[in-house]
Design a protein around this motif. Structure first.
Motif, PDB file in Angstrom:
ATOM      1  N   CYS A  29     104.999  90.352 -43.031  1.00 58.24           N
ATOM      2  CA  CYS A  29     103.688  90.251 -43.663  1.00 58.24           C
ATOM      3  C   CYS A  29     103.510  91.464 -44.569  1.00 58.24           C
ATOM      4  CB  CYS A  29     102.582  90.206 -42.619  1.00 58.24           C
ATOM      5  SG  CYS A  29     100.935  90.481 -43.288  1.00 58.24           S
TER       6      CYS A  29
ATOM      7  N   CYS B 175     103.778  92.132 -38.683  1.00 58.58           N
ATOM      8  CA  CYS B 175     104.110  90.755 -38.382  1.00 58.58           C
ATOM      9  C   CYS B 175     105.451  90.416 -39.024  1.00 58.58           C
ATOM     10  CB  CYS B 175     103.018  89.832 -38.917  1.00 58.58           C
ATOM     11  SG  CYS B 175     103.349  88.111 -38.560  1.00 58.58           S
TER      12      CYS B 175
ATOM     13  N   ARG C  56     101.179  93.535 -45.030  1.00 53.93           N
ATOM     14  CA  ARG C  56      99.882  93.837 -45.625  1.00 53.93           C
ATOM     15  C   ARG C  56      99.537  95.313 -45.405  1.00 53.93           C
ATOM     16  NH1 ARG C  56      94.770  91.556 -46.683  1.00 53.93           N
ATOM     17  NH2 ARG C  56      93.162  93.117 -46.226  1.00 53.93           N
TER      18      ARG C  56
ATOM     19  N   CYS D  20      97.673  92.605 -38.893  1.00 48.58           N
ATOM     20  CA  CYS D  20      96.430  92.434 -39.644  1.00 48.58           C
ATOM     21  C   CYS D  20      95.634  91.319 -38.975  1.00 48.58           C
ATOM     22  CB  CYS D  20      96.719  92.103 -41.098  1.00 48.58           C
ATOM     23  SG  CYS D  20      97.451  90.484 -41.358  1.00 48.58           S
TER      24      CYS D  20
ATOM     25  N   HIS E 299     104.139  83.417 -40.898  1.00 48.46           N
ATOM     26  CA  HIS E 299     105.324  84.176 -41.287  1.00 48.46           C
ATOM     27  C   HIS E 299     106.565  83.784 -40.509  1.00 48.46           C
ATOM     28  CE1 HIS E 299     102.110  87.017 -42.762  1.00 48.46           C
ATOM     29  NE2 HIS E 299     102.795  86.686 -43.838  1.00 48.46           N
TER      30      HIS E 299
ATOM     31  N   CYS F 149      97.133  87.638 -39.345  1.00 38.94           N
ATOM     32  CA  CYS F 149      98.328  87.404 -38.546  1.00 38.94           C
ATOM     33  C   CYS F 149      97.977  87.341 -37.065  1.00 38.94           C
ATOM     34  CB  CYS F 149      99.368  88.498 -38.795  1.00 38.94           C
ATOM     35  SG  CYS F 149     100.099  88.380 -40.434  1.00 38.94           S
TER      36      CYS F 149
ATOM     37  N   CYS G 245     100.950  95.835 -41.806  1.00 39.53           N
ATOM     38  CA  CYS G 245     101.081  94.816 -40.763  1.00 39.53           C
ATOM     39  C   CYS G 245     102.550  94.632 -40.394  1.00 39.53           C
ATOM     40  CB  CYS G 245     100.481  93.512 -41.271  1.00 39.53           C
ATOM     41  SG  CYS G 245     100.678  92.141 -40.130  1.00 39.53           S
TER      42      CYS G 245
HETATM   43 ZN   LIG Z   1      99.787  90.456 -41.385  1.00 36.92          ZN
END
Ligand SMILES: [Zn+2]
Ligand SMILES: [Zn+2]
Ligand SMILES: [Zn+2]
Length: 1070
Positions: A99, A151, A101, A124, A166, A127, A149
């Motif tokens: 991810c 993830c 982020r 995040c 994801h 997620c 993040c």
């Molecule tokens: Zn995320």
């Protein structure tokens, strides 16, 4: 202001020789031999135009022109066709693995307590909502900004590394996977474009000249337009900046406020435009208005307008690069390769390292964008993350030093990226193996800490700066990150490098061992309370790091033994002053001990002993691995010197006792606080607890009588146990009584506290359960109160949830609010009044509560110790303290004084402790008799206690007398319990068999009656196996002890008997 802007220079038309549409420009570039030169030429012409109005820009128009004339052509050039169509295609094919982020400051993040590898792994909100973790135990945090993040990172999560969005191979993304959706031509183009982009971004970002651009960009006629640029710092207040600007620029409040807000947000801002001289003058004015006695002037620079323009665009280009990279893994890899390439024939490091090294010189806004660039490229590709981490470690020292002298928050420093790399298990291992990162970090500490060293090479933090030291903690924190996941596979190289790191870490501990020594103040009260927070804070920071180092060392026997040897050597090196000091002889009951003359109440003493405590920790782990018997292969008997090892922790405990006895009251609050933290849950694992363990080590390896003589001597109580003492001085009596109580308590702990895996046969779970039981024996508590009183591990976990339901039941909140946990009835039997983590208040509260409870249940009020778990073999000799001559002498003296109407040298508390010790001795003998045939049990507490002393009474007779004293009514039940126990043991001795018929009423004995034949046979078999094992270990321990005594004849007088023969010593008292 618009007028001023226009007046600067004439605006130039976009050069006519260049193609007008993006598409045509792209194909024109295609015809050029050298893209970089053509690209720079293009920028040289356009950038100063687009970013002309620095002071009052039309942002929308700026963005539009930059898109039209720079980015769109670049994208055409990259894809060879309409970029909008291409990017749209890529968007649908490019499912990312991560991810990634990037969190804004204040954004909510989530961490799963069940699945995160460590608490730094976060998700995040999107997620998290789409992941399995929302049904697990999770924690919410508020990001300080700058993290991202996790993830999709399989190394960050034990389970569920992907959210639904994801997850790889999700419907629709399988076929055109992100791995290779790009055709060869695009890749070739990217290889041309990206290096030029990053080169320009870096060159402009680190550009230092204030008047001149790099020659490649100087193609226009130079104008005479400059800016006076003000930079953000963390020292000047908002109001101070506004004030300085108003005065210097002679402007309105609103304008000054506008500037100040922008500076705070972006990190820098042009506050005046004009000719060089005018800007220079404004600069000097701002500086002089912002300077005062306590503050440096604000940071102001005068920059040429075109430099400002290019620097601004360089960051914009960085964001564009971010966007492009988000579409494809290939793009990211090509970009990373370009960043890492070293220029041939150049001394310069690669581009990304140059950026890193420049970080501390950059302003906020620039740093943020560049860090994001690193996130969206290197940190999204594991292989390149590793390469980045290696560059980071290569320059680690320099980066940290710059961070320490920088004044910006850590969240916007490049050094804050360490957590992203060091906590990844495979990366951490690689960095240790290949770059010796543990040593790199510790050496960094050793280089930044010397300013706190005194002339003895010990740290001394008096008059420290909190901000600066706070920055040093960040380096310590990196050590924690590196160690947070213990390797499962050990290569030879990893062991070697780890050991080297450990050695280097020992150097830091050496500077802490014995730091900030204090001396008891007599007469006058000290004038100023010394600083103590810094040293204690470092102890707190180090607590889990110390524990992790010990755990790593304990990964295998060989490693542990080598680490032990190193640590032992370091302790010895710190003990030279003690070894060389003068000697004195202590005698009692026919035993004597030659020891160094030292008094805690007169000489220097320090509460900081991390080396000794690390050694204690390693010893316990050695015991857990069953390898103590191999110790002499690494540390010879001659060198071991257990009495030196015991000395410093013992002094520390004596200091605590003397503080309680108010002997140190003239030393002020600073000492009280240190003693508090020494035993507090935040520090105790690596302070107080380890000191107790070190004394247990001493008791297991020294002759018990000599050990007790040493304890008496250090507590400065040898006098007080001399029969002839007579004083009417009430203060002195009070002081003696407190010291005796403190000493007896520590003796109880040495013999009775076995809830440490490796000291006793217990598991970590049992340890936590016991802590909880003792908290709940004080009163029912809510979850939060229990958690607050349990030590947290490196993952900020207490282990509470795993065990709480085994020992307690949750009672739902009534009208008044909190739900609380109540102890289960079956756990009440584990209550130990002298639990070593109780504070004085907790102790008396718990005692009161439990007595009250027993009364309500119509039971007697005796609170004997619960039968303790068995010591591990390496510690089994500690129990010999109980039945040695000096202990009997101490107990008897306490009882005799209580009976003697003339004596004031006793208290009821002291009596209770003596009862507790008696009970421990009897319990021990009883347990042994139940396990082995009578003739094999050499532990003869009953026998020793039954001997007649000088008063022609044995301990049982003394107890009978005590029972008759009216003031001791409250102790009657306990005395009865002990007398019954004497009876039980006596009968066990007489019957010399396993079956005990008893009417004593003791609950634990009753249980023994219910033994079936089958169980009995099984138990006998087990007992026999255990006995043989014990015998073997005992033989080893005896050999250790014997050897030790032989090599230390000087420490022991020659008349000393060998262990095991104490029986023959006359128990004569004077
Ligand atoms: Zn995320
Ligand atoms: Zn996700
Ligand atoms: Zn989870």
């Amino acid at each position: 202001m618009a007028d001023e802007e226009a007046g600067g220079t004439e605006r130039m038309e976009i050069s006519a020789e260049l193609p007008q549409t993006p598409q045509r420009l792209a194909s024109w570039w295609d015809q050029q031999v050298d893209f970089y030169t053509a690209f720079l030429h293009h920028l040289a012409q356009l950038v100063p135009e687009i970013y002309f109005a620095e002071m009052d820009p039309d942002l929308e128009k700026q963005e539009e022109s930059v898109q039209m004339s720079i980015f769109t052509p670049l994208e055409w050039y990259l894809f060879g066709e309409d970029p909008d169509i291409c990017l749209e295609k890529l968007k649908h094919s490019g499912a990312f693995q991560l991810c990634g982020r990037v969190f804004k400051s204040g954004e909510t993040t989530y961490s799963c307590r069940d699945c995160a590898i460590d608490p730094t792994c976060v998700l995040c909100m999107d997620c998290f909502q789409d992941s399995v973790h929302k049904n697990h135990r999770y924690k919410m945090h508020t990001s300080t900004g700058g993290g991202f993040c996790d993830c999709g990172d399989t190394e960050a999560w034990k389970t569920g590394p992907f959210c639904v969005n994801h997850e790889p191979g999700r419907a629709g993304t399988i076929k055109e996977n992100s791995r290779c959706p790009l055709n060869e031509e695009v890749i070739v183009q990217a290889r041309k474009i990206f290096p030029s982009v990053i080169k320009y971004v870096v060159e402009m970002t680190i550009w230092e000249e204030e008047k001149e651009l790099p020659p490649e960009l100087q193609i226009r006629e130079k104008n005479e337009r400059y800016y006076c640029v003000l930079f953000n710092d963390e020292h000047h207040s908002y109001d101070h900046v506004i004030y300085s600007l108003q005065r210097a620029l002679d402007c309105e409040l609103a304008e000054a406020q506008l500037h100040t807000t922008a500076i705070d947000k972006e990190g820098r801002r042009a506050v005046k435009a004009g000719a060089y001289a005018a800007c220079q003058e404004a600069k000097e004015d701002i500086k002089s208005h912002s300077e005062n006695v306590s503050q440096h002037p604000l940071h102001v620079e005068v920059l040429h307008s075109e430099i400002m323009a290019h620097q601004k665009f360089a960051l914009r280009l960085g964001s564009w690069m971010n966007k492009i990279m988000s579409y494809s893994s290939d793009f990211r890899q090509i970009f990373c390769q370009a960043c890492l390439r070293e220029e041939p024939d150049s001394e310069n490091p690669c581009l990304i390292s140059r950026l890193m090294l420049w970080d501390a010189k950059l302003y906020k806004g620039a740093r943020k964008i560049l860090h994001e660039l690193i996130f969206s490229s290197f940190f999204m590709e594991m292989e390149y993350k590793k390469l980045f981490a290696m560059e980071f470690v290569k320059y680690y020292k320099q980066l940290q030093k710059e961070y320490i002298s920088d004044d910006h928050d850590r969240s916007i420093s490049i050094t804050a990226l360490s957590v992203q790399m060091f906590t990844v298990p495979t990366l951490a291992r690689h960095l240790i193996e290949e770059q010796n990162v543990i040593s790199v970090i510790t050496e960094t500490l050793l280089e930044v800490l010397p300013e706190y060293l005194d002339r003895n090479n010990k740290f001394n933090f008096q008059g420290y700066s909190q901000d600066k030291l706070g920055r040093v903690y960040a380096v310590i924190c990196d050590l924690k990150y590196i160690l947070i996941s213990k390797p499962t596979i050990w290569t030879e190289r990893l062991r070697m490098q780890f050991l080297e790191g450990f050695r280097s870490f020992l150097k830091i501990l050496t500077c802490m061992q014995g730091m900030e020594e204090i001396r008891r103040q007599v007469g006058q009260h000290i004038e100023v309370d010394p600083d103590w927070e810094a040293a204690i804070a470092i102890q707190m920071q180090l607590k889990n790091i110390l524990l992790m180092f010990q755990e790593w060392c304990a990964c295998d026997e060989e490693l542990l033994l080598v680490a032990y040897k190193e640590c032992h050597k370091a302790v010895m090196r710190c003990s030279t002053s003690f070894i060389s000091s003068s000697k004195t002889v202590v005698q009692s009951c026919g035993h004597s001990l030659e020891t160094k003359s030292y008094r805690v109440s007169e000489d220097l003493v320090s509460i900081h002993l991390p080396l000794s405590r690390t050694l204690a920790g390693l010893h316990v782990r050695l015991s857990r691995l069953g390898a103590v018997s191999r110790l002499h292969e690494f540390v010879s008997f001659e060198d071991f010197q257990v009495e030196v090892l015991v000395e410093y922790p013992l002094r520390c405990l004596v200091l605590v006792a003397q503080v309680v006895a108010e002997m140190w009251r003239r030393n002020g609050l600073s000492l009280i606080s240190q003693v508090f933290y020494y035993q507090d849950v935040k520090c105790r694992e690596e302070m107080y607890d380890k000191d107790i363990i070190m004394l247990q080590i001493g008791a297991s390896l020294m002759d018990p009588n000599k050990f007790l003589l040493l304890v008496l001597q250090r507590y400065e109580l040898a006098e007080a146990f001399n029969k002839t003492i007579s004083t009417k001085d009430q203060d002195l009596i009070k002081q003696y009584n407190t010291l005796i109580e403190e000493m007896l308590q520590v003796l109880i702990y040495i013999v009775g506290e076995r809830y440490v895996p490796g000291v006793g046969n217990v598991t970590k779970e049992e340890v936590t359960m016991r802590e909880i039981i003792h908290l709940l024996c004080i009163e029912p508590m809510p979850h939060s109160a229990i958690a607050k009183n349990l030590p947290e591990n490196e993952n900020n976990e207490t282990g509470l949830e795993n065990v709480i339901n085994k020992v307690a039941t949750f009672k739902k909140p009534g009208v008044s609010g909190h739900g609380v946990y109540e102890l289960k009835d079956e756990s009440l039997k584990d209550f130990n009044m002298y639990f070593y983590h109780y504070s004085k208040t907790q102790h008396s509260k718990a005692e009161h509560m439990q007595k009250k409870r027993r009364k309500q249940e119509n039971k007697d009020e005796a609170l004997p110790p619960p039968p303790p778990p068995e010591f591990c073999p390496a510690f089994s000799k500690v129990i010999n303290l109980l039945n040695c001559d000096i202990m009997m002498y101490i107990l008897r003296t306490v009882f005799e004084r209580a009976i003697d109407t003339d004596s004031n040298l006793w208290t009821e508390g002291m009596l209770q402790m003596a009862f507790h010790i008696l009970a421990l001795g009897l319990l021990e003998e009883k347990q042994q008799l139940q396990k082995a045939p009578e003739e094999e049990v050499t532990f003869d507490f009953y026998h020793k206690a039954s001997r007649l002393g000088s008063s022609a009474m044995n301990i049982q007779m003394l107890l009978e007398k005590l029972k008759g004293i009216p003031q001791l009514e409250g102790q009657k039940d306990m005395i009865t319990w002990i007398l019954q126990m004497f009876d039980t043991v006596k009968r066990l001795r007489e019957k010399s068999c396993l079956i005990v018929a008893t009417t004593s009423g003791s609950e634990s004995i009753k249980n023994d009656e219910i033994t079936h034949d089958k169980e009995k046979a099984e138990r006998k078999r087990k007992a026999e196996a255990a006995r043989l094992h014990r015998q073997k270990i005992m033989a080893q321990m005896s050999a250790l002890q014997k050897n030790f005594i032989e090599t230390h004849k000087l420490m022991y007088d020659n008349t000393s008997e060998m262990p095991g023969k104490e029986d023959s010593i006359m128990e004569e008292e004077r």
